[in-house]
Design a protein around this motif. Sequence first.
Motif, PDB file in Angstrom:
ATOM      1  N   MET A   1       0.704  -1.237   0.142  1.00  0.00           N
ATOM      2  CA  MET A   1       0.025  -0.097  -0.064  1.00  0.00           C
ATOM      3  C   MET A   1       0.721   1.172   0.190  1.00  0.00           C
ATOM      4  SD  MET A   1      -3.001  -1.113   2.757  1.00  0.00           S
ATOM      5  CE  MET A   1      -3.863   0.304   2.422  1.00  0.00           C
ATOM      6  N   THR A   2       0.254   2.281  -0.520  1.00  0.00           N
ATOM      7  CA  THR A   2       1.306   3.660  -0.689  1.00  0.00           C
ATOM      8  C   THR A   2       1.013   4.266   0.600  1.00  0.00           C
ATOM      9  OG1 THR A   2      -0.764   4.875  -1.585  1.00  0.00           O
ATOM     10  CG2 THR A   2       0.826   3.749  -3.168  1.00  0.00           C
ATOM     11  N   LYS A   3       1.893   5.118   1.107  1.00  0.00           N
ATOM     12  CA  LYS A   3       1.444   6.164   2.282  1.00  0.00           C
ATOM     13  C   LYS A   3       0.353   6.708   2.184  1.00  0.00           C
ATOM     14  CE  LYS A   3       3.565  10.085   4.395  1.00  0.00           C
ATOM     15  NZ  LYS A   3       4.418  11.365   4.398  1.00  0.00           N
ATOM     16  N   ALA A   4      -0.118   7.123   1.064  1.00  0.00           N
ATOM     17  CA  ALA A   4      -1.517   7.544   1.222  1.00  0.00           C
ATOM     18  C   ALA A   4      -2.790   7.004   1.655  1.00  0.00           C
ATOM     19  CB  ALA A   4      -1.718   8.362  -0.278  1.00  0.00           C
ATOM     20  N   HIS A   5      -2.289   5.562   1.507  1.00  0.00           N
ATOM     21  CA  HIS A   5      -3.294   4.736   1.881  1.00  0.00           C
ATOM     22  C   HIS A   5      -3.141   3.821   3.412  1.00  0.00           C
ATOM     23  CE1 HIS A   5      -4.773   5.236  -1.914  1.00  0.00           C
ATOM     24  NE2 HIS A   5      -5.906   4.963  -1.659  1.00  0.00           N
ATOM     25  N   THR A   6      -2.082   4.576   3.905  1.00  0.00           N
ATOM     26  CA  THR A   6      -1.645   3.876   5.326  1.00  0.00           C
ATOM     27  C   THR A   6      -1.760   5.037   6.334  1.00  0.00           C
ATOM     28  OG1 THR A   6       0.545   4.062   4.794  1.00  0.00           O
ATOM     29  CG2 THR A   6       0.059   1.953   4.308  1.00  0.00           C
ATOM     30  N   LEU A   7      -1.541   6.010   6.030  1.00  0.00           N
ATOM     31  CA  LEU A   7      -1.504   7.207   6.916  1.00  0.00           C
ATOM     32  C   LEU A   7      -2.878   7.441   7.763  1.00  0.00           C
ATOM     33  CD1 LEU A   7       0.042  10.995   6.418  1.00  0.00           C
ATOM     34  CD2 LEU A   7      -2.217  10.654   7.718  1.00  0.00           C
ATOM     35  N   THR A   8      -2.775   7.178   8.852  1.00  0.00           N
ATOM     36  CA  THR A   8      -4.020   7.524   9.938  1.00  0.00           C
ATOM     37  C   THR A   8      -3.769   8.478  10.959  1.00  0.00           C
ATOM     38  OG1 THR A   8      -3.650   5.742  11.225  1.00  0.00           O
ATOM     39  CG2 THR A   8      -4.819   5.035   9.188  1.00  0.00           C
ATOM     40  N   ARG A   9      -4.825   9.199  11.134  1.00  0.00           N
ATOM     41  CA  ARG A   9      -4.976   9.827  12.309  1.00  0.00           C
ATOM     42  C   ARG A   9      -5.732   9.746  13.449  1.00  0.00           C
ATOM     43  NH1 ARG A   9      -1.835  14.908  12.739  1.00  0.00           N
ATOM     44  NH2 ARG A   9      -0.682  15.455  10.766  1.00  0.00           N
ATOM     45  N   SER A  10      -5.741   9.635  14.699  1.00  0.00           N
ATOM     46  CA  SER A  10      -6.643   9.614  15.691  1.00  0.00           C
ATOM     47  C   SER A  10      -6.679  11.118  16.623  1.00  0.00           C
ATOM     48  CB  SER A  10      -6.318   8.451  16.476  1.00  0.00           C
ATOM     49  OG  SER A  10      -7.341   8.405  17.925  1.00  0.00           O
ATOM     50  N   LEU A  11      -8.138  11.383  16.382  1.00  0.00           N
ATOM     51  CA  LEU A  11      -8.355  12.868  17.293  1.00  0.00           C
ATOM     52  C   LEU A  11      -9.425  12.466  18.360  1.00  0.00           C
ATOM     53  CD1 LEU A  11      -8.124  13.402  13.776  1.00  0.00           C
ATOM     54  CD2 LEU A  11      -7.782  15.754  14.730  1.00  0.00           C
ATOM     55  N   VAL A  12      -9.058  13.442  19.545  1.00  0.00           N
ATOM     56  CA  VAL A  12     -10.022  13.492  20.592  1.00  0.00           C
ATOM     57  C   VAL A  12     -10.497  14.963  20.543  1.00  0.00           C
ATOM     58  CG1 VAL A  12     -10.279  13.604  23.141  1.00  0.00           C
ATOM     59  CG2 VAL A  12      -8.844  11.646  21.865  1.00  0.00           C
ATOM     60  N   PHE A  13     -11.721  15.049  20.639  1.00  0.00           N
ATOM     61  CA  PHE A  13     -12.273  16.692  20.532  1.00  0.00           C
ATOM     62  C   PHE A  13     -12.703  16.732  22.071  1.00  0.00           C
ATOM     63  CE2 PHE A  13     -12.414  15.772  16.054  1.00  0.00           C
ATOM     64  CZ  PHE A  13     -12.275  17.061  15.601  1.00  0.00           C
ATOM     65  N   PHE A  14     -12.238  17.506  22.808  1.00  0.00           N
ATOM     66  CA  PHE A  14     -12.682  17.772  24.235  1.00  0.00           C
ATOM     67  C   PHE A  14     -13.650  18.833  24.364  1.00  0.00           C
ATOM     68  CE2 PHE A  14     -11.866  19.681  28.292  1.00  0.00           C
ATOM     69  CZ  PHE A  14     -12.340  18.967  29.205  1.00  0.00           C
ATOM     70  N   MET A  15     -14.867  18.546  24.638  1.00  0.00           N
ATOM     71  CA  MET A  15     -16.011  19.280  24.776  1.00  0.00           C
ATOM     72  C   MET A  15     -16.043  20.252  25.974  1.00  0.00           C
ATOM     73  SD  MET A  15     -18.780  17.263  22.558  1.00  0.00           S
ATOM     74  CE  MET A  15     -18.786  16.012  23.877  1.00  0.00           C
ATOM     75  N   VAL A  16     -16.055  21.569  25.855  1.00  0.00           N
ATOM     76  CA  VAL A  16     -15.969  22.381  27.188  1.00  0.00           C
ATOM     77  C   VAL A  16     -17.396  22.509  27.175  1.00  0.00           C
ATOM     78  CG1 VAL A  16     -15.384  24.465  28.327  1.00  0.00           C
ATOM     79  CG2 VAL A  16     -13.665  23.071  27.180  1.00  0.00           C
ATOM     80  N   PRO A  17     -18.266  22.628  28.180  1.00  0.00           N
ATOM     81  CA  PRO A  17     -19.648  23.468  28.227  1.00  0.00           C
ATOM     82  C   PRO A  17     -19.872  24.701  27.617  1.00  0.00           C
ATOM     83  CG  PRO A  17     -19.068  22.334  30.448  1.00  0.00           C
ATOM     84  CD  PRO A  17     -17.822  22.289  29.453  1.00  0.00           C
ATOM     85  N   GLN A  18     -20.809  24.876  26.864  1.00  0.00           N
ATOM     86  CA  GLN A  18     -21.274  26.060  26.045  1.00  0.00           C
ATOM     87  C   GLN A  18     -20.277  26.130  24.975  1.00  0.00           C
ATOM     88  OE1 GLN A  18     -24.148  27.059  27.162  1.00  0.00           O
ATOM     89  NE2 GLN A  18     -23.873  29.226  27.793  1.00  0.00           N
ATOM     90  N   PHE A  19     -19.623  25.042  24.387  1.00  0.00           N
ATOM     91  CA  PHE A  19     -18.919  24.974  23.091  1.00  0.00           C
ATOM     92  C   PHE A  19     -19.760  25.601  22.022  1.00  0.00           C
ATOM     93  CE2 PHE A  19     -20.824  21.039  23.050  1.00  0.00           C
ATOM     94  CZ  PHE A  19     -21.015  20.939  21.717  1.00  0.00           C
ATOM     95  N   THR A  20     -19.122  26.242  20.942  1.00  0.00           N
ATOM     96  CA  THR A  20     -19.813  26.482  19.717  1.00  0.00           C
ATOM     97  C   THR A  20     -19.757  25.562  18.777  1.00  0.00           C
ATOM     98  OG1 THR A  20     -18.745  28.865  20.182  1.00  0.00           O
ATOM     99  CG2 THR A  20     -19.789  28.835  18.089  1.00  0.00           C
ATOM    100  N   MET A  21     -20.897  25.241  18.378  1.00  0.00           N
ATOM    101  CA  MET A  21     -21.264  24.203  17.293  1.00  0.00           C
ATOM    102  C   MET A  21     -20.682  24.366  15.962  1.00  0.00           C
ATOM    103  SD  MET A  21     -22.814  21.243  17.249  1.00  0.00           S
ATOM    104  CE  MET A  21     -23.999  20.928  18.328  1.00  0.00           C
ATOM    105  N   LEU A  22     -20.741  25.682  15.304  1.00  0.00           N
ATOM    106  CA  LEU A  22     -20.079  25.894  14.044  1.00  0.00           C
ATOM    107  C   LEU A  22     -18.624  25.557  13.847  1.00  0.00           C
ATOM    108  CD1 LEU A  22     -20.514  26.556  11.068  1.00  0.00           C
ATOM    109  CD2 LEU A  22     -19.984  29.055  11.825  1.00  0.00           C
ATOM    110  N   PRO A  23     -17.739  25.781  14.628  1.00  0.00           N
ATOM    111  CA  PRO A  23     -16.354  25.266  14.324  1.00  0.00           C
ATOM    112  C   PRO A  23     -16.236  23.797  14.784  1.00  0.00           C
ATOM    113  CG  PRO A  23     -16.518  26.973  16.334  1.00  0.00           C
ATOM    114  CD  PRO A  23     -17.864  26.923  15.547  1.00  0.00           C
ATOM    115  N   PHE A  24     -16.944  23.411  15.653  1.00  0.00           N
ATOM    116  CA  PHE A  24     -16.970  21.987  16.020  1.00  0.00           C
ATOM    117  C   PHE A  24     -17.228  21.024  15.015  1.00  0.00           C
ATOM    118  CE2 PHE A  24     -19.598  18.570  17.923  1.00  0.00           C
ATOM    119  CZ  PHE A  24     -18.521  17.700  18.483  1.00  0.00           C
ATOM    120  N   SER A  25     -18.373  21.381  14.242  1.00  0.00           N
ATOM    121  CA  SER A  25     -19.067  20.699  13.164  1.00  0.00           C
ATOM    122  C   SER A  25     -18.320  20.616  12.148  1.00  0.00           C
ATOM    123  CB  SER A  25     -20.647  20.758  13.097  1.00  0.00           C
ATOM    124  OG  SER A  25     -20.839  22.299  12.766  1.00  0.00           O
ATOM    125  N   ALA A  26     -17.919  21.910  11.724  1.00  0.00           N
ATOM    126  CA  ALA A  26     -17.054  22.145  10.586  1.00  0.00           C
ATOM    127  C   ALA A  26     -15.690  21.388  10.667  1.00  0.00           C
ATOM    128  CB  ALA A  26     -16.825  23.628  10.414  1.00  0.00           C
TER     129      ALA A  26
END
Length: 340
Positions: free
Chosen positions: A1-26
């Motif tokens: 497989m090429t690099k383009a098909h093996t690269l993965t990222r795992s992200l954690v979105f930590f939500m603070v109360p009263q977070f703004t929905m637009l940037p989160f969903s975007a």
Amino acid sequence: MTKAHTLTRSLVFFMVPQFTMLPFSAAIDTLRIANRMLGYEAYRWRLASIDGQKVYSSCGIGVEANTSLTDERRCLSGETRPSMVIVCSGIDVEQFNNKSASAWLRECYNRGIGVGSLCTGAHVLAQAGLLNGKRCAIHWENLPGFSEAFPQAEVYADLYEVDGNLYTCAGGTASLDMMLNLVGQDFGDSLVNRICEQHLTDRVRNPHDRQRLPLRARLGVQNAKVLSIIELMENHLAEPLSLLDIADEVDLSRRQIERLFRQEMGRSPARYYLEIRLDRARHLLVQSSMPIVEVAVACGFVSASHFSKCYRELYHRSPQQERAERKLTGGSLIRPALAA
């Protein structure tokens, strides 16, 4: 497989109360579309909260969390260790102060995990001590209070900033730009362009594009000299310039400046200058715990009594009442525009 098909990222979105929905969903939808275009799950994410419970956004929509901070601390040394954690916050972020969250963010950063923020999340990163001497971005409305609270951070009114392994953005649609920048680093411009087509946006904005509309559009003023004078005023709020200093800078006489402001702004230059200083003061009162006398000094007033008198005349309440009222409005700031 090429690099383009093996690269993965795992992200954690930590939500603070009263977070703004637009940037989160975007941010999340940009990653979803990237996966769709790539044909495999290059980006994976989970949502975290302090206790693993649902968190409510500023628009009242509750979002279920997948993990708690305790869970995430365990993940740091296991197979589910994330590539990046992103703090999502919004209004009233100044009231959020969680030592466990700060310790977790510092541990993530010290382990080489990317740490980012959306909207007002830079405040949480600065609280954790991660932005000392670092470039960062925050929403323009929160910038005055942030810069006073964290003078060691190099904060800019940019759309987003990337300083080493720290990613901060101003919120709104700037979240889209920052995430597209991340995708571009991983997979190149071709994928970014395809995602833009799906988002119905024609370009990725430069990180240093301005957050707010240019003065000309924001104020509806066309006279270049008046715009130059207002820009000078906005850049000298703590130590106001005299009208003579301004006249020298723009190569006009005091009388000419007075006449231009009456024509374009419907008030004297001195009155307009006072109003923008009081506008900054209102932001500081709502978004920081600075003593009122320090707010007065930061906005160019020689005494707290003079500041209070001017504030009451414009807003029909005292600075003390303004600060008390923010508790009833959740820290939000609704203010009259500086218009004629």
